[in-house]
Scaffold this active site. Structure first.
Site, PDB file in Angstrom:
ATOM      1  N   ASP A  43      -8.205  13.151  16.244  1.00 50.15           N
ATOM      2  CA  ASP A  43      -8.293  11.811  16.825  1.00 50.15           C
ATOM      3  C   ASP A  43      -9.539  11.739  17.700  1.00 50.15           C
ATOM      4  OD1 ASP A  43      -7.925   9.565  18.631  1.00 50.15           O
ATOM      5  OD2 ASP A  43      -5.891   9.466  17.832  1.00 50.15           O
ATOM      6  N   SER A  44     -10.417  10.818  17.355  1.00 58.01           N
ATOM      7  CA  SER A  44     -11.714  10.776  18.047  1.00 58.01           C
ATOM      8  C   SER A  44     -11.559  10.520  19.543  1.00 58.01           C
ATOM      9  CB  SER A  44     -12.629   9.737  17.412  1.00 58.01           C
ATOM     10  OG  SER A  44     -12.126   8.462  17.667  1.00 58.01           O
ATOM     11  N   GLY A  62     -10.618   8.621   7.795  1.00 57.94           N
ATOM     12  CA  GLY A  62     -11.534   8.823   6.657  1.00 57.94           C
ATOM     13  C   GLY A  62     -12.761   7.977   6.954  1.00 57.94           C
ATOM     14  N   GLU A  90     -14.817   0.348  15.149  1.00 61.31           N
ATOM     15  CA  GLU A  90     -14.485  -0.863  15.912  1.00 61.31           C
ATOM     16  C   GLU A  90     -14.301  -0.574  17.398  1.00 61.31           C
ATOM     17  OE1 GLU A  90     -11.061  -2.763  14.058  1.00 61.31           O
ATOM     18  OE2 GLU A  90     -11.954  -2.441  12.092  1.00 61.31           O
ATOM     19  N   ASN A 132       0.882  -1.169   0.000  1.00 64.65           N
ATOM     20  CA  ASN A 132       0.000   0.000   0.000  1.00 64.65           C
ATOM     21  C   ASN A 132       0.922   1.223   0.000  1.00 64.65           C
ATOM     22  OD1 ASN A 132      -1.797   2.039   0.512  1.00 64.65           O
ATOM     23  ND2 ASN A 132      -2.728   1.076   2.309  1.00 64.65           N
ATOM     24  N   LYS A 138       3.203   0.613   3.214  1.00 64.46           N
ATOM     25  CA  LYS A 138       2.799  -0.422   4.174  1.00 64.46           C
ATOM     26  C   LYS A 138       2.884  -1.758   3.437  1.00 64.46           C
ATOM     27  CE  LYS A 138      -0.429   2.404   6.799  1.00 64.46           C
ATOM     28  NZ  LYS A 138      -1.257   3.270   5.965  1.00 64.46           N
ATOM     29  N   GLU A 183      -8.380  -4.986   4.895  1.00 66.23           N
ATOM     30  CA  GLU A 183      -8.260  -4.704   3.462  1.00 66.23           C
ATOM     31  C   GLU A 183      -7.099  -5.470   2.832  1.00 66.23           C
ATOM     32  OE1 GLU A 183      -9.639  -0.186   3.025  1.00 66.23           O
ATOM     33  OE2 GLU A 183      -8.718  -0.657   4.939  1.00 66.23           O
ATOM     34  N   ARG A 211     -11.724  16.061   7.420  1.00 67.03           N
ATOM     35  CA  ARG A 211     -12.496  16.428   6.220  1.00 67.03           C
ATOM     36  C   ARG A 211     -13.918  16.819   6.600  1.00 67.03           C
ATOM     37  NH1 ARG A 211     -11.217  10.991   3.112  1.00 67.03           N
ATOM     38  NH2 ARG A 211      -9.123  10.867   3.963  1.00 67.03           N
ATOM     39  N   HIS A 214     -13.132   3.096  -0.134  1.00 63.82           N
ATOM     40  CA  HIS A 214     -13.169   2.078   0.942  1.00 63.82           C
ATOM     41  C   HIS A 214     -13.904   0.815   0.482  1.00 63.82           C
ATOM     42  CE1 HIS A 214     -13.046   5.537   4.134  1.00 63.82           C
ATOM     43  NE2 HIS A 214     -11.815   5.074   3.928  1.00 63.82           N
TER      44      HIS A 214
HETATM   45  P1  AMP Z   1      -8.321   4.359  11.052  1.00 67.63           P
HETATM   46  O1  AMP Z   1      -8.301   5.449  10.020  1.00 67.63           O
HETATM   47  O2  AMP Z   1      -9.249   3.244  10.705  1.00 67.63           O
HETATM   48  O3  AMP Z   1      -6.959   3.896  11.485  1.00 67.63           O
HETATM   49  O4  AMP Z   1      -8.982   5.021  12.370  1.00 67.63           O
HETATM   50  C1  AMP Z   1      -8.393   6.087  13.046  1.00 67.63           C
HETATM   51  C2  AMP Z   1      -9.393   6.649  14.027  1.00 67.63           C
HETATM   52  O5  AMP Z   1      -9.805   5.616  14.932  1.00 67.63           O
HETATM   53  C3  AMP Z   1      -8.844   7.795  14.878  1.00 67.63           C
HETATM   54  O6  AMP Z   1      -9.771   8.854  14.928  1.00 67.63           O
HETATM   55  C4  AMP Z   1      -8.710   7.147  16.234  1.00 67.63           C
HETATM   56  O7  AMP Z   1      -8.879   8.069  17.230  1.00 67.63           O
HETATM   57  C5  AMP Z   1      -9.846   6.159  16.231  1.00 67.63           C
HETATM   58  N1  AMP Z   1      -9.657   5.166  17.294  1.00 67.63           N
HETATM   59  C6  AMP Z   1      -8.710   4.240  17.422  1.00 67.63           C
HETATM   60  N2  AMP Z   1      -8.828   3.593  18.598  1.00 67.63           N
HETATM   61  C7  AMP Z   1      -9.896   4.169  19.231  1.00 67.63           C
HETATM   62  C8  AMP Z   1     -10.538   3.977  20.479  1.00 67.63           C
HETATM   63  N3  AMP Z   1     -10.087   3.053  21.333  1.00 67.63           N
HETATM   64  N4  AMP Z   1     -11.616   4.737  20.806  1.00 67.63           N
HETATM   65  C9  AMP Z   1     -12.062   5.677  19.942  1.00 67.63           C
HETATM   66  N5  AMP Z   1     -11.493   5.913  18.748  1.00 67.63           N
HETATM   67  C10 AMP Z   1     -10.426   5.174  18.399  1.00 67.63           C
END
Ligand code: AMP
Length: 401
Positions: free
Chosen positions: A284-285, A213, A335, A7, A14, A385, A242, A181
C-alpha cells in the site's frame, strides 16, 4: 434503461446498477470471499442511501450472483421493483486477445472465444466467463456485453506490440504485447480532451493509471500507440506487488540459483515484488510513503523506483509520439498521491511540464494541476471503468434491437 455491471474475480463479484437516463448509479456493492470461509455481501443502495452487510456462506459465483439479484429486489435495500427492470448486463473481461478490438455482445461464439482466451489470462478470464455463464442461467433473456481490458490497445502498431523474440512465438502462441486497463486509459484521456476543449484526434496524451496494478499509455490522436503492460499485466511500471520491467535473464538465474520452478518465480514476481518487495513493509503506497517520510531507506527507494519508472516512460512515450500535450494521472495512487505526482514529473521542464505545487494537493477529484505557464497540461481524472462498461453495454444493446 437499467444496466447491471459485473466484475467477477476469483473470489469476489463487484456490481453496480446504472440508470442510463442520466448515467446515475442506483446501487453498488461487492460479494467477497466467495468459496472461502467468512463470505459476505456489502450493498449500498445509492438512491436511498441505505447500506447493509450480509454475512452468509457464498460457496460459488452462482450463489453470489443470485444474492446480488436478491438484494437488488429487497424490500428495504432494493432499488428495483423486479429484476426484469435490468435490460442488459455488462461484464468486465480481462483479455480479449486479437479477437476483440472492441466491446462485444456475447452470443455463443463470443462466449466460446472468451473461454478460449483463458489460455492467455488463466487468472482472470475463467472467472469473467463464470459470471457470464451464471447470468445466462439466471437471466436467460437478458443480453450481455463484454468489455475488455485489452481492446483499446489493439490500435498499437506492430513495432510496439511484437517482442524481439522468434516471430513464430507471436504467430503460433499469441506471444505479443496486449496491454491492460484499456477502459480506464480511454476514459481519462477523453475527459482530459474534453476539459481542454479539443478532440482526442488533435492531441498527444500520456495516461498514467497508478493503482495497485499500474500501467502507462501513449495515446496519439485518440489511439493507443504503446502501453507499459505487455503479454501479461506483469510488465512495465513497478506496482504494489509486481516487479514490472526486469532483465528476463533474472528468471533462469533464480531458477538455477534458488532451485525454483516456473510457478515459484512467477509467484514472487507477481505477489512479493514491487513496493512490497523493495520496502519489506507493504504494497500500500500510503504505508510506504509514510515509512519513507520517517526515514526508512528501503521505503524511500521503493517510492523513488516507482516514480522514476513513471518518469522514464513519460520520456519514452513523448519521444514515441513526437510530442506531448497532456499527462493524466488516475487510479488509487495517481488520484491521491501528490508525492508520487511531484516526484514523477520532477525535472521534466525541458518537455514543457510544470506542476503547480498548490493545485497538486488535490485528491480524488478532477483537477488541472499544471501551472498556467506549463506547455503540457497535467490533470488528475478519477477513473470510472464501470461507467465505460455501462455505456458500451447500452450502446451495443440499443444498436442491436
Ligand atoms: P487501486 O488499485 O486503484 O484501488 O489503488 C490502490 C492503491 O492506491 C494503493 O496502493 C493505495 O495505497 C493507493 N492509495 C489510495 N488512497 C491513497 C492516498 N490517499 N494516498 C496515497 N495512495 C493512496
Amino acid at each position: 434503461m437499467k444496466i447491471l455491471v459485473l466484475n467477477c474475480g476469483s473470489s469476489s463479484i463487484k456490481y453496480q446498477v446504472f440508470d442510463m437516463r442520466d448515467e446515475s448509479v442506483m446501487a453498488k456493492g461487492v460479494v467477497e470471499r466467495i468459496g472461502i470461509e467468512g463470505s459476505f455481501l456489502e450493498h449500498n443502495a445509492e438512491i436511498s442511501g441505505k447500506k447493509t452487510k450480509i454475512e452468509e456462506e457464498v460457496p460459488d459465483h452462482n450463489t453470489g450472483v443470485g444474492k446480488v439479484i436478491e438484494i437488488l429486489q429487497d424490500e428495504e435495500y432494493g432499488v428495483l421493483k423486479s429484476i426484469d427492470d435490468i435490460k442488459a448486463v455488462g461484464h468486465r473481461v480481462a483479455h480479449g486477445g486479437e479477437a476483440f478490438p472492441q466491446s462485444a455482445l456475447v452470443e455463443d461464439e463470443e462466449f466460446k472465444e472468451i473461454k478460449d482466451l483463458s489460455r492467455l489470462a488463466p487468472l482472470h478470464n475463467p472467472h469473467n466467463a463464470a459470471g457470464i455463464q451464471v447470468v445466462r442461467e439466471l437471466l436467460p433473456s437478458v443480453p450481455q456485453v463484454a468489455v475488455f481490458d485489452t481492446s483499446f490497445h489493439q490500435s498499437m502498431p506492430e513495432k510496439a506490440y511484437i517482442y524481439a523474440l522468434p516471430y513464430e512465438f507471436y504467430k503460433e502462441m499469441g506471444v505479443r504485447r496486449y496491454g491492460f486497463h484499456g477502459t480506464s486509459h480511454k476514459f481519462v484521456a477523453q475527459r482530459a480532451a474534453r476539459e481542454m476543449g479539443k478532440a482526442m484526434e488533435d492531441l498527444k496524451i500520456i495516461t498514467a493509471h497508478l493503482g495497485n496494478g499500474a500501467s502507462i499509455t501513449a495515446i496519439d490522436r485518440g489511439k493507443s500507440v504503446d502501453t507499459s503492460m505487455g503479454f501479461t499485466p506483469l510488465e512495465g511500471l513497478a506496482m504494489g506487488t509486481r516487479c514490472g520491467d526486469i532483465d528476463p535473464a533474472i528468471v533462469p538465474f533464480l531458477q538455477k540459483n534458488r532451485g525454483w520452478d516456473a510457478e515459484k518465480v512467477e509467484n514472487v514476481m507477481n505477489k512479493e515484488s514491487g513496493l512490497l518487495g523493495i520496502s519489506g513493509i507493504s504494497n500500500d503506497s500510503r504505508d510506504v510513503e509514510e515509512a519513507a517520510e520517517e526515514g526508512n531507506h528501503r521505503a524511500q527507494i521503493a517510492v523513488d523506483i516507482f516514480c522514476y519508472r513513471v518518469k522514464k516512460y513519460i520520456g519514452a512515450y513523448a519521444a514515441a509520439m513526437g510530442g506531448l500535450d497532456a499527462i493524466v494521472f488516475t487510479a488509487g495512487i495517481g488520484e491521491n498521491s501528490d508525492i508520487v505526482r511531484k516526484e514523477a514529473l520532477e525535472g521534466l521542464d525541458f518537455l514543457g511540464v510544470k506542476l503547480d505545487p498548490g493545485k497538486n494537493k488535490a485528491r480524488r477529484k478532477f483537477a488541472e494541476i499544471s501551472s498556467p505557464e506549463s506547455r503540457v497540461k497535467v490533470f488528475i481524472v478519477p477513473t470510472n471503468e464501470e461507467l465505460v462498461i455501462a455505456r458500451d453495454t447500452h450502446e451495443l444493446v440499443n444498436g442491436s434491437s
